[in-house]
Scaffold this active site. Structure first.
Site, mmCIF file in Angstrom:
data_model
loop_
_atom_site.group_PDB
_atom_site.id
_atom_site.type_symbol
_atom_site.label_atom_id
_atom_site.label_comp_id
_atom_site.label_asym_id
_atom_site.label_seq_id
_atom_site.Cartn_x
_atom_site.Cartn_y
_atom_site.Cartn_z
ATOM 1 N N ARG A 122 0.842 -1.198 0.000
ATOM 2 C CA ARG A 122 0.000 0.000 0.000
ATOM 3 C C ARG A 122 0.880 1.252 0.000
ATOM 4 N NH1 ARG A 122 -5.223 1.473 -1.129
ATOM 5 N NH2 ARG A 122 -6.194 2.716 0.489
ATOM 6 N N THR A 409 -9.644 0.292 -9.816
ATOM 7 C CA THR A 409 -8.838 -0.786 -9.243
ATOM 8 C C THR A 409 -9.008 -2.037 -10.085
ATOM 9 O OG1 THR A 409 -9.037 0.166 -7.046
ATOM 10 C CG2 THR A 409 -8.659 -2.172 -7.101
ATOM 11 N N THR A 427 -4.249 -1.110 -7.310
ATOM 12 C CA THR A 427 -5.011 0.127 -7.533
ATOM 13 C C THR A 427 -4.139 1.363 -7.723
ATOM 14 O OG1 THR A 427 -6.770 1.508 -6.565
ATOM 15 C CG2 THR A 427 -5.155 0.653 -5.028
ATOM 16 N N GLU A 446 -3.841 7.852 -4.101
ATOM 17 C CA GLU A 446 -4.295 7.006 -2.992
ATOM 18 C C GLU A 446 -4.502 7.757 -1.686
ATOM 19 O OE1 GLU A 446 -5.906 3.622 -3.116
ATOM 20 O OE2 GLU A 446 -4.245 3.772 -4.519
ATOM 21 N N SER A 475 -10.302 -0.584 1.118
ATOM 22 C CA SER A 475 -11.393 -1.563 1.126
ATOM 23 C C SER A 475 -11.026 -2.785 0.313
ATOM 24 C CB SER A 475 -12.646 -0.951 0.501
ATOM 25 O OG SER A 475 -12.999 0.199 1.193
HETATM 26 N N1 GLU Z 1 -8.508 3.060 -3.339
HETATM 27 C C1 GLU Z 1 -9.532 2.150 -2.974
HETATM 28 C C2 GLU Z 1 -9.108 1.256 -1.836
HETATM 29 O O1 GLU Z 1 -7.962 0.992 -1.684
HETATM 30 C C3 GLU Z 1 -9.932 1.270 -4.097
HETATM 31 C C4 GLU Z 1 -10.565 2.021 -5.175
HETATM 32 C C5 GLU Z 1 -11.285 1.120 -6.131
HETATM 33 O O2 GLU Z 1 -11.644 0.043 -5.844
HETATM 34 O O3 GLU Z 1 -11.494 1.491 -7.229
HETATM 35 O O4 GLU Z 1 -9.911 0.783 -1.122
#
Ligand code: GLU
Length: 590
Positions: A122, A409, A427, A446, A475
């Site tokens: 991440r 993502t 993502t 992000e 998520s």
């Molecule tokens: N940035 C989001 C996350 O890490 C995901 C975005 C997406 O699913 O498009 O939860």
């Protein structure tokens, strides 16, 4: 009795018709709203068949990316090797969703040692980041568009460090070999797909930085048409350097210097990211978070993702209920949606980067969830659940979270010939990330996954507030499921912002409770609640569901819900793969 049944059916039918008329009449307004609010738009449904294979399989968001992974498996590469080849091609052909300028979570199952690991790649906040990063000097509300398309939103990319770490431990083919297909596709080009063209058109040339604009649009500002052959020689040069010198070339030297220079002159607001922030990036191996559900062990990514904890809470909350054999029965949906409200309430309050805030361990505690379950009533819908009081009192002071999340993502599922497996969600956050390009790849946005305000209305600190070096709460829910006999059974996950959690849950419940195969589970209409209204996928089936749920008191509206569920199931007869009909992904295997 019959008469009552007839009247109820008539009522449901009339509500369906009303909802359909309502949604078609609203189309223009909805289109504009959804364009602003949900850039990851639907590309139209593509009917897909369940794919079977005996030996190995790749399911990914674009045929060229899936083929790149398959080619590596055929050459004797491991699941990790195939993941790297797939990710690099995805960067080119599905640039709106993921790439080396972003972050990822990867679950890896090692068949020989029977070990499940999760790799955290991440993005991190720069060392100089402060909790009020997004708040304008005059204290007014931050604006979404200008924040995303600015230096402030960009986190230190993690993908390559994560892939390198996994490759060092479980790779079989040489690192450079895994770059060959992506280098070739960058040089020879690929044809712009319908989905990529549509996403560029939706976004508009003016939303991009000058380099990205010149790459994806013609001189008049029109997106390259479907079928246009798009080459990316800059990306090829970047890949050649990293293939030769390893991921270190991305983190030390010319590439980080170019990223920092670019961010200094970013539109709307510059970034404080330094080359030390980039060289100091570390990918981490963390313990996966697992929850037993009807004797299946469902494992996923723990904090900084909220995925596995929220999925685990929902599954444990609904476990005592009989969801029936027929998919999507009203009583089953009601229970699932109520459990989602409870779990999302806890998610908003307690879940964030565990290295910075102590996420209560008791969120999956049996006694705690038993008490939370009493809030689910058979025939009444909660308007909004409040967070519970899990064991470990220290966390109770956290404030309510107003984090905004958008969709952009990709999910990759891979099994190699030895039974090793990868479930990776990757993502750059919003569609096309920060829309700034350097070295032929897009930089993420992000950091907008952090809470935009550090305290809630009552002045309590929000767990997911911005802090130096912290990882924004995610998520993403890459999932690995083990059958009751302990053997690897399924890999799944999806894009979709915070709806990822509900898309993944739909798939898990579809496969375990309703015995659906990987494709049918992905096809199933999307529904759920993120502790707000009842959300259901626009379309005839969704309207029917909405009408049935209205009888239980659920209020909501049909929405585009563009999941991208990519699943592999291990059956006694071999592998079965399913790719979401809402996107361009495919399952391929031998
Ligand atoms: N940035 C989001 C996350 O890490 C995901 C975005 C997406 O699913 O498009 O939860």
């Amino acid at each position: 009795m019959r008469r009552t049944h007839f009247i109820a059916s008539l009522f449901v039918f009339l509500v369906c018709v009303a909802l359909l008329l309502h949604s078609s009449g609203r189309r223009n307004a909805d289109d504009i709203t959804s364009r602003q609010a949900n850039p990851e738009a639907a590309s139209g449904r593509i009917v897909k068949k369940l794919i079977r294979a005996k030996r190995h399989m790749v399911v990914a968001a674009h045929p060229l990316a899936a083929e790149a992974g398959l080619e590596i498996l055929r050459a004797g590469g491991s699941a990790i090797d195939a993941t790297i080849a797939t990710q690099l091609v995805l960067n080119l052909v599905e640039p709106q969703s993921s790439g080396i300028g972003g972050g990822a979570f990867l679950l890896y199952w090692d068949e020989k040692s029977k070990n499940l690991k999760s790799y955290d790649a991440r993005e991190t906040a720069p060392a100089a980041a402060t909790p009020d990063r997004f708040i304008p000097k005059d204290g007014s509300d931050p604006q979404w568009h200008t924040t995303v398309h600015s230096g402030l939103s960009v986190g230190v990319p993690g993908v390559l460090r994560g892939l390198e770490l996994a490759h060092k431990q479980y790779g079989r083919l040489p690192w450079a070999r895994l770059f060959e297909r992506a280098i070739q596709v960058s040089e020879d080009g690929f044809t712009v797909s319908r989905r990529l063209n549509m996403m560029l058109a939706n976004m508009g040339a003016e939303a991009f930085g000058p380099v990205a604009r010149a790459h994806y649009f013609d001189a008049s500002g029109a997106p390259w048409p479907v079928g246009h052959v798009l080459r990316n020689p800059q990306f090829s040069a970047t890949l050649k350097t990293i293939a030769r010198e390893g991921a270190a070339a991305f983190y030390v030297g010319d590439i980080p210097a170019a990223i920092v220079e670019k961010l200094k002159v970013a539109p709307n607001a510059p970034s404080d990211m330094t080359v030390e922030d980039i060289s100091g990036y570390r990918s981490l191996v963390r313990a996966p978070v697992c929850a037993m559900y009807r004797s299946y062990n469902v494992c996923g990514m723990g904090p900084p993702s909220s995925g596995a904890l929220t999925i685990g809470q929902v599954l444990k909350l609904i476990e005592p209920f009989d969801l029936g054999a027929e998919p999507l029965a009203t009583n089953a949906l009601h229970v699932i949606v109520e459990a989602q409200k409870l779990a999302f309430a806890d998610r908003g309050r307690y879940m964030a980067d565990h290295d910075y805030v102590r996420v209560p361990e008791g969120l999956l505690d049996h006694g705690y969830l038993a008490q939370r379950r009493t809030l689910i009533q058979r025939d009444a819908a909660m308007v909004k659940a409040v967070a519970g009081q899990p064991p470990q009192r220290h966390a109770r002071t956290f404030g309510r979270d107003g984090t905004i999340e958008r969709a952009g993502t990709s999910h990759v599922s891979i099994i190699d010939g030895d039974g090793n497996a990868v479930s990776m969600t990757t993502t750059i956050e919003s569609a096309f990330g920060s829309r700034m390009m350097v070295g032929g790849f897009l930089l993420n946005n992000e950091l907008t996954d952090f809470a935009w305000r550090p305290t809630d209305d009552e002045g309590r600190p929000v767990a997911n507030r911005i802090e130096p070096g912290k990882r924004p709460r995610s998520s993403m829910s890459p999932t690995v499921i083990f059958a009751p006999d302990g053997k690897l059974w399924a890999l799944t996950g999806s894009p979709g912002g915070s709806r990822i959690i509900n898309y993944t849950l739909k798939t898990i419940i579809g496969m375990i409770d309703w015995k659906l195969d990987a494709q049918t589970a992905a096809d199933l209409v999307n529904f759920g609640s993120r502790n707000g209204p009842f959300e259901v996928e626009a379309g005839l089936e969704g309207a029917g569901l909405l009408a049935r749920m209205a009888l239980k008191g659920h209020v909501g509206a049909p929405k585009p819900m563009t999941s991208g569920v990519h699943t592999i199931v291990v059956t006694p007869d071999g592998l079965e793969g399913g790719a979401d009909p809402r996107r361009e992904g495919v399952a391929v295997g031998d």
